[in-house]
Design an enzyme around this catalytic site. Sequence first.
Site, PDB file in Angstrom:
ATOM      1  N   CYS A  57      12.224  21.404  -7.400  1.00 47.65           N
ATOM      2  CA  CYS A  57      12.911  21.024  -6.165  1.00 47.65           C
ATOM      3  C   CYS A  57      13.488  22.265  -5.486  1.00 47.65           C
ATOM      4  O   CYS A  57      14.266  23.007  -6.113  1.00 47.65           O
ATOM      5  CB  CYS A  57      14.015  20.026  -6.467  1.00 47.65           C
ATOM      6  SG  CYS A  57      15.096  19.657  -5.056  1.00 47.65           S
ATOM      7  N   HIS A  70       6.221  -0.392  -2.255  1.00 38.14           N
ATOM      8  CA  HIS A  70       5.964   0.410  -3.453  1.00 38.14           C
ATOM      9  C   HIS A  70       6.006   1.903  -3.171  1.00 38.14           C
ATOM     10  O   HIS A  70       5.443   2.692  -3.927  1.00 38.14           O
ATOM     11  CB  HIS A  70       4.612   0.034  -4.059  1.00 38.14           C
ATOM     12  CG  HIS A  70       4.552  -1.382  -4.544  1.00 38.14           C
ATOM     13  ND1 HIS A  70       3.362  -2.035  -4.794  1.00 38.14           N
ATOM     14  CD2 HIS A  70       5.535  -2.261  -4.823  1.00 38.14           C
ATOM     15  CE1 HIS A  70       3.629  -3.273  -5.203  1.00 38.14           C
ATOM     16  NE2 HIS A  70       4.941  -3.426  -5.221  1.00 38.14           N
ATOM     17  N   GLY A  86      -4.824  -9.670   2.354  1.00 37.83           N
ATOM     18  CA  GLY A  86      -5.401  -8.589   1.562  1.00 37.83           C
ATOM     19  C   GLY A  86      -4.684  -8.278   0.278  1.00 37.83           C
ATOM     20  O   GLY A  86      -4.626  -7.117  -0.129  1.00 37.83           O
ATOM     21  N   ASN A 138       0.828  -1.202   0.000  1.00 34.74           N
ATOM     22  CA  ASN A 138       0.000   0.000   0.000  1.00 34.74           C
ATOM     23  C   ASN A 138       0.866   1.257   0.000  1.00 34.74           C
ATOM     24  O   ASN A 138       1.909   1.304   0.658  1.00 34.74           O
ATOM     25  CB  ASN A 138      -0.927   0.001   1.216  1.00 34.74           C
ATOM     26  CG  ASN A 138      -1.859  -1.192   1.236  1.00 34.74           C
ATOM     27  OD1 ASN A 138      -2.204  -1.722   0.184  1.00 34.74           O
ATOM     28  ND2 ASN A 138      -2.246  -1.627   2.417  1.00 34.74           N
ATOM     29  N   ILE A 139       0.396   2.256  -0.713  1.00 35.46           N
ATOM     30  CA  ILE A 139       1.106   3.534  -0.771  1.00 35.46           C
ATOM     31  C   ILE A 139       0.422   4.601   0.071  1.00 35.46           C
ATOM     32  O   ILE A 139       0.874   5.745   0.118  1.00 35.46           O
ATOM     33  CB  ILE A 139       1.229   4.035  -2.230  1.00 35.46           C
ATOM     34  CG1 ILE A 139      -0.157   4.252  -2.850  1.00 35.46           C
ATOM     35  CG2 ILE A 139       2.048   3.051  -3.066  1.00 35.46           C
ATOM     36  CD1 ILE A 139      -0.120   4.853  -4.254  1.00 35.46           C
ATOM     37  N   ASP A 140      -0.682   4.235   0.763  1.00 34.49           N
ATOM     38  CA  ASP A 140      -1.458   5.213   1.519  1.00 34.49           C
ATOM     39  C   ASP A 140      -0.830   5.578   2.859  1.00 34.49           C
ATOM     40  O   ASP A 140      -1.253   6.540   3.505  1.00 34.49           O
ATOM     41  CB  ASP A 140      -2.889   4.712   1.744  1.00 34.49           C
ATOM     42  CG  ASP A 140      -2.927   3.296   2.300  1.00 34.49           C
ATOM     43  OD1 ASP A 140      -2.231   3.032   3.291  1.00 34.49           O
ATOM     44  OD2 ASP A 140      -3.645   2.456   1.724  1.00 34.49           O
ATOM     45  N   CYS A 175      13.261  14.481  -5.297  1.00 34.36           N
ATOM     46  CA  CYS A 175      13.856  14.996  -6.520  1.00 34.36           C
ATOM     47  C   CYS A 175      14.725  13.916  -7.156  1.00 34.36           C
ATOM     48  O   CYS A 175      15.622  13.369  -6.491  1.00 34.36           O
ATOM     49  CB  CYS A 175      14.696  16.234  -6.223  1.00 34.36           C
ATOM     50  SG  CYS A 175      15.584  16.883  -7.659  1.00 34.36           S
ATOM     51  N   SER A 229      -3.509  -9.887  -3.926  1.00 27.84           N
ATOM     52  CA  SER A 229      -3.706 -10.894  -4.969  1.00 27.84           C
ATOM     53  C   SER A 229      -2.405 -11.570  -5.372  1.00 27.84           C
ATOM     54  O   SER A 229      -2.417 -12.514  -6.162  1.00 27.84           O
ATOM     55  CB  SER A 229      -4.352 -10.244  -6.207  1.00 27.84           C
ATOM     56  OG  SER A 229      -3.527  -9.195  -6.703  1.00 27.84           O
TER      57      SER A 229
END
Length: 439
Positions: free
Chosen positions: A188, A156, A253, A140-142, A164, A255
């Site tokens: 940047c 991920h 959670g 997850n990236i959240d 940058c 696949s």
Amino acid sequence: MSTIFLLLDDSQPPQSTSSFLVHVNNARGRLQDVIGSILSAKRLVVVCGAGISVQAGIPDFRSQEGLFRILKKDNQKEGLTSGRDLFDVSVFNSVHTTSLFCQMIAQLSELSWRARPTPFHELLQWLDKRGSLLRVYTQNIDAIEHKSVPRCIPLHGTIQTLYCQRCMHTCPLKCYIDSLTSGTLPYCPECTQLESTQQLAGKRTRGIGKLHPSVVLYNESHKDGEAVGEVVMKDLLGRGKSRGGADVLLVVGMSLQVPGTRQIVRQFSKAVRSHHLHARGTVPLSVDLDSSMLELQPIKSTFLNLHFPHPGQEWEGVFDAWVQGDAQTFARMMMDRMARETPDKEAAVGRKRNRLEVSNGVDLVELTAADQDCSSPSKKKAKEIESLRTDYPPSRCPKDNSDSDGGSSGSPQGFHGGSWAPCGQSWLYQCVNALSGRA
């Protein structure tokens, strides 16, 4: 090898299963065995995906209501074959797709900021406070897991920061949310300041980089891939005599479609099973077990998800159990059991303490009564104890006279006998490269 198939909710129809997924008679009892295995773990590793965050309002990627389909539906005029196109590094090939990508990241980041931890995130937090959680690896990236567990590795990346690509400077994404919402990658600040300094000094300028979200896109190199690989290797092999490697694995959670994650899961499954076999002094079984034998099979590697990975045959022999169900329901079941066990454990500790106090009181009475008779057994015992205290004070016990090296060298740390070990550095580099590609 067979994998036990367990339904978390009996009212839910079972999915079509592979031949190696076996039903057992005592399904409720075996489900409690899964929970017990996780609760008794000393070094639990959790590998999780979007399935644990959906209830927090963060969409998953590949389901019918997932982010890929939503993005395709919302951008029909753009000719996207799938929302996945916006997560490919080629998105920066045109100003238009870059703008779409920036706006999407801005929306996801706002969802992440508003999201609250789910019951499963609360479970992770409790396990971490308990001291039994070795690591959480998340696709997850959240960044919700980071709010609950500090020892979390984002496979991920994360939408919480920008970096940058020229100077690798990192800064919070929320500082540039307006720029992203407008569809523009911000410049940047570190490069901008350096450029100004170079100009004042009359030196050649180097150019100003743009800030990109710290998310690993498809076909993009993972900027932290080497560091992630090093952590994985330490968690597999342990950290010498002071701390062993993972002893229980929970995959939840996801696949399992990402090559790098698949490799990590396979290696951890081998590691936890090898750890158990060495601890028990047994050898792995290469034959399928019937339902009666499966009732006794230890559960060290569990897959928790509504659907089994596809194609299923690739995962034969990887998991001891597949629990088909919702991650939040499973988390509530675990917390209910913990709530029931806590008073029982406290009562057991109290009873043991009372027994020790009573025993110590009896010994004291016997010793006092025997003070006048040095030949009595109690008096002799007291003298022996006092002699031991004098000869071996607490700072130096006979058991502490072992060699400092302790044990033989030659086997990987954390494994006795070396029946399993990851395939050297070549596997590590392959795993990092697979994480980078994400395809």
